[in-house]
Design an enzyme around this catalytic site. Sequence first.
Site, PDB file in Angstrom:
ATOM      1  N   GLY A 166       0.791  -1.260  -0.009  1.00 22.82           N
ATOM      2  CA  GLY A 166      -0.054   0.141  -0.055  1.00 22.82           C
ATOM      3  C   GLY A 166       0.971   1.301  -0.090  1.00 22.82           C
ATOM      4  O   GLY A 166       2.123   1.193  -0.080  1.00 22.82           O
ATOM      5  N   GLY A 202       2.239   4.767   1.704  1.00 19.91           N
ATOM      6  CA  GLY A 202       2.857   5.300   2.707  1.00 19.91           C
ATOM      7  C   GLY A 202       4.328   4.800   3.123  1.00 19.91           C
ATOM      8  O   GLY A 202       4.759   3.735   2.398  1.00 19.91           O
ATOM      9  N   GLU A 231      -1.776  -2.363  -6.446  1.00 25.71           N
ATOM     10  CA  GLU A 231      -2.520  -1.219  -6.928  1.00 25.71           C
ATOM     11  C   GLU A 231      -1.347  -0.020  -7.334  1.00 25.71           C
ATOM     12  O   GLU A 231      -1.292   0.224  -8.535  1.00 25.71           O
ATOM     13  CB  GLU A 231      -3.386  -0.806  -5.778  1.00 25.71           C
ATOM     14  CG  GLU A 231      -4.018   0.684  -6.050  1.00 25.71           C
ATOM     15  CD  GLU A 231      -4.864   1.088  -4.960  1.00 25.71           C
ATOM     16  OE1 GLU A 231      -5.502   0.343  -4.213  1.00 25.71           O
ATOM     17  OE2 GLU A 231      -4.566   2.335  -4.425  1.00 25.71           O
ATOM     18  N   GLY A 254      -7.575   1.460  -2.237  1.00 24.22           N
ATOM     19  CA  GLY A 254      -7.860  -0.124  -2.585  1.00 24.22           C
ATOM     20  C   GLY A 254      -7.874  -0.918  -1.281  1.00 24.22           C
ATOM     21  O   GLY A 254      -7.750  -2.099  -1.485  1.00 24.22           O
ATOM     22  N   LYS A 308       1.677  11.570  17.301  1.00 26.67           N
ATOM     23  CA  LYS A 308       1.983  12.805  18.193  1.00 26.67           C
ATOM     24  C   LYS A 308       2.808  12.568  19.394  1.00 26.67           C
ATOM     25  O   LYS A 308       2.496  12.716  20.630  1.00 26.67           O
ATOM     26  CB  LYS A 308       0.625  13.640  18.537  1.00 26.67           C
ATOM     27  CG  LYS A 308      -0.068  13.528  17.154  1.00 26.67           C
ATOM     28  CD  LYS A 308       0.114  14.838  16.482  1.00 26.67           C
ATOM     29  CE  LYS A 308      -0.563  15.056  15.525  1.00 26.67           C
ATOM     30  NZ  LYS A 308      -0.066  15.426  14.192  1.00 26.67           N
TER      31      LYS A 308
HETATM   32  N1  COA Z   1      -4.059  10.499  15.446  1.00 29.04           N
HETATM   33  C1  COA Z   1      -3.650  11.553  15.073  1.00 29.04           C
HETATM   34  N2  COA Z   1      -2.743  11.644  14.205  1.00 29.04           N
HETATM   35  C2  COA Z   1      -2.453  10.714  13.552  1.00 29.04           C
HETATM   36  C3  COA Z   1      -2.907   9.417  13.747  1.00 29.04           C
HETATM   37  C4  COA Z   1      -4.069   9.314  14.825  1.00 29.04           C
HETATM   38  N3  COA Z   1      -4.807   8.232  14.971  1.00 29.04           N
HETATM   39  N4  COA Z   1      -2.509   8.516  13.172  1.00 29.04           N
HETATM   40  C5  COA Z   1      -1.465   9.150  12.585  1.00 29.04           C
HETATM   41  N5  COA Z   1      -1.300  10.433  12.850  1.00 29.04           N
HETATM   42  C6  COA Z   1      -0.523  11.493  12.176  1.00 29.04           C
HETATM   43  C7  COA Z   1       1.085  10.812  12.388  1.00 29.04           C
HETATM   44  O1  COA Z   1       1.633  11.208  13.550  1.00 29.04           O
HETATM   45  C8  COA Z   1       1.532  11.586  11.080  1.00 29.04           C
HETATM   46  O2  COA Z   1       1.846  12.913  11.485  1.00 29.04           O
HETATM   47  P1  COA Z   1       2.949  13.930  11.025  1.00 29.04           P
HETATM   48  O3  COA Z   1       2.896  13.884   9.421  1.00 29.04           O
HETATM   49  O4  COA Z   1       3.118  15.259  11.757  1.00 29.04           O
HETATM   50  O5  COA Z   1       4.469  13.034  11.460  1.00 29.04           O
HETATM   51  C9  COA Z   1       0.401  11.747   9.993  1.00 29.04           C
HETATM   52  O6  COA Z   1      -0.588  11.646  10.961  1.00 29.04           O
HETATM   53  C10 COA Z   1       0.498  10.752   9.221  1.00 29.04           C
HETATM   54  O7  COA Z   1       0.568   9.266   9.641  1.00 29.04           O
HETATM   55  P2  COA Z   1       1.563   8.310   8.990  1.00 29.04           P
HETATM   56  O8  COA Z   1       1.323   7.102  10.000  1.00 29.04           O
HETATM   57  O9  COA Z   1       3.056   8.710   8.668  1.00 29.04           O
HETATM   58  O10 COA Z   1       0.698   8.003   7.681  1.00 29.04           O
HETATM   59  P3  COA Z   1       1.345   7.599   5.939  1.00 29.04           P
HETATM   60  O11 COA Z   1       1.839   8.847   5.509  1.00 29.04           O
HETATM   61  O12 COA Z   1       2.127   6.548   6.459  1.00 29.04           O
HETATM   62  O13 COA Z   1      -0.014   7.168   5.723  1.00 29.04           O
HETATM   63  C11 COA Z   1      -2.286   6.243   5.562  1.00 29.04           C
HETATM   64  C12 COA Z   1      -0.864   6.132   6.292  1.00 29.04           C
HETATM   65  C13 COA Z   1      -3.195   5.309   6.339  1.00 29.04           C
HETATM   66  C14 COA Z   1      -2.944   7.551   5.577  1.00 29.04           C
HETATM   67  C15 COA Z   1      -2.048   5.621   4.081  1.00 29.04           C
HETATM   68  O14 COA Z   1      -1.736   4.415   4.090  1.00 29.04           O
HETATM   69  C16 COA Z   1      -3.544   5.735   3.700  1.00 29.04           C
HETATM   70  O15 COA Z   1      -4.040   6.642   3.237  1.00 29.04           O
HETATM   71  N6  COA Z   1      -3.924   4.232   3.495  1.00 29.04           N
HETATM   72  C17 COA Z   1      -5.496   4.400   3.062  1.00 29.04           C
HETATM   73  C18 COA Z   1      -5.440   3.844   1.419  1.00 29.04           C
HETATM   74  C19 COA Z   1      -4.809   2.589   1.364  1.00 29.04           C
HETATM   75  O16 COA Z   1      -4.457   1.846   2.124  1.00 29.04           O
HETATM   76  N7  COA Z   1      -4.713   2.204   0.271  1.00 29.04           N
HETATM   77  C20 COA Z   1      -4.256   0.876  -0.203  1.00 29.04           C
HETATM   78  C21 COA Z   1      -3.694   0.611  -1.404  1.00 29.04           C
HETATM   79  S1  COA Z   1      -2.310   1.756  -2.074  1.00 29.04           S
END
Ligand code: COA
Length: 441
Positions: free
Chosen positions: A227, A229, A250, A348, A373
């Site tokens: 995925g 990230g 994907e 996806g 955080k």
């Molecule tokens: N509450 C508050 N803040 C949160 C949080 C929560 N529960 N979870 C994460 N955060 C913050 C993190 O601290 C980080 O902050 P920063 O940028 O200040 O460090 C930010 O939100 C992003 O979190 P992170 O874990 O680094 O996200 P990522 O960039 O690795 O992306 C998803 C993770 C889940 C957003 C991403 O994988 C996604 O969009 N997934 C859905 C789509 C998907 O899975 N598609 C599958 C096929 S591609």
Amino acid sequence: MPLKDHRAEYEARCVSPEEAASLIPTGANVSMGMALGEPPELLRAINARIEAGQLTDIRLWYFHSMQTAAETILRYEMMDHVHPHCMFMGGTERTLQKRGEQDGKRVLNFVPVAFSDAPRLLSENVELDTFITTVAPMDKHGFLSLGTNNDYASVAARSAKKLIVEVNPNMPRVFGESQIHISEIDALIENDEPLFEMTVREAKPAERQIGEIISQYVPDGACLQMGIGALPNEVCGHLKDRKNLGIHTELLSPGLVDLIECGAVNNTLKSTFRKKTVFTFAMGNQRMYRLLDDNPAMASHPVNIVNDPRHIAKNDNVVSINATLEVDLTGACNSENISHRQYSGSGGQLDFVRGARASKNGRSFIACTSTAKGGTISRVVPELSGPVTTPRNDVDTIVTEFGAVRLIGLTGIERAKAMISIAHPDHRKDLEKAARKLCLI
Ligand code: COA
């Protein structure tokens, strides 16, 4: 028999960016190619037309916007003229949303949809006037490849009344179902501009631990989906010694390209699209774009095909690895909202969780660090603060840096206990208290 010369058809459609932009009428539903499919020169021309007062009231349908859109038609100042209908949110959309809220205006329209259903949504539920996208140069048979981006593009391009493309020699020519014929195109412009290169942020120590944990569950011969990230990319770094891996994903990401180049991936054990790396969109660096170009081993297909659980499950040993934002005590995942605000989108994720489950010996992993955080917020929560991206009925294995728990077959009580066991120790007591209050344990 001599080959038909398609050059004349090409020349007849070749116009200036200004002329191309003038084909879009006020009030139109427009969809643009996402990620590297975003056509920068066309966007600049559309932007200029809006600024000149010649175009307004555009409903813009898309998934993943890039920098040029942020600098042109997705600027806050454009929001009286452009109404973003996005199906995924990135930094640009989050900024627009925040500024709108500060001004008491709603400028952004988020459209919830599974990525796999986006082609149908755009071809059956929205009357698209124009589709705009970047393509690779025409080949001798008159075909222009959609390159890095097939996703909804190949379907939307054919269902919109008008198709306008930006031909960029830097866009790789990709095989699969990725070809648009010159006769299907209404207008084209040319632009020689380097493709955007994605930098993957370095994994944090807890993410590296998660990468290590998940990698132990990826056997030789697995068929991978990774995925979006930093986390899924991190897992790839731990798989370089695997043999006979396959890819049906994907997103094609730099971590997967490393696995192809080091020989861990050969796609020989796949049952469908055998010997081919299958993806629906690719985002990475020049190394990836060179690998994609003119390479019969790389196949891009529309997202309604790639993400269809029935197609995914044709391969055995599917391993799907995705990230999430928070998981509740039953295993339901919210991967798209932070504090009740849309942060990204479902993409996806569920498509692949279901595809992996339907695959023989398949398995899906959803991961997140235990806290956010600076440790103050637990990502294992009693109740989700956003929509359910992956329901508890579908979820298989959840992973944090404190371990992996397989939830399939566990009772509600067992699930809550398992989830608390992989939460951060600082938050476990509070979670237990909450679980009791919710009658979960
Ligand atoms: N509450 C508050 N803040 C949160 C949080 C929560 N529960 N979870 C994460 N955060 C913050 C993190 O601290 C980080 O902050 P920063 O940028 O200040 O460090 C930010 O939100 C992003 O979190 P992170 O874990 O680094 O996200 P990522 O960039 O690795 O992306 C998803 C993770 C889940 C957003 C991403 O994988 C996604 O969009 N997934 C859905 C789509 C998907 O899975 N598609 C599958 C096929 S591609």
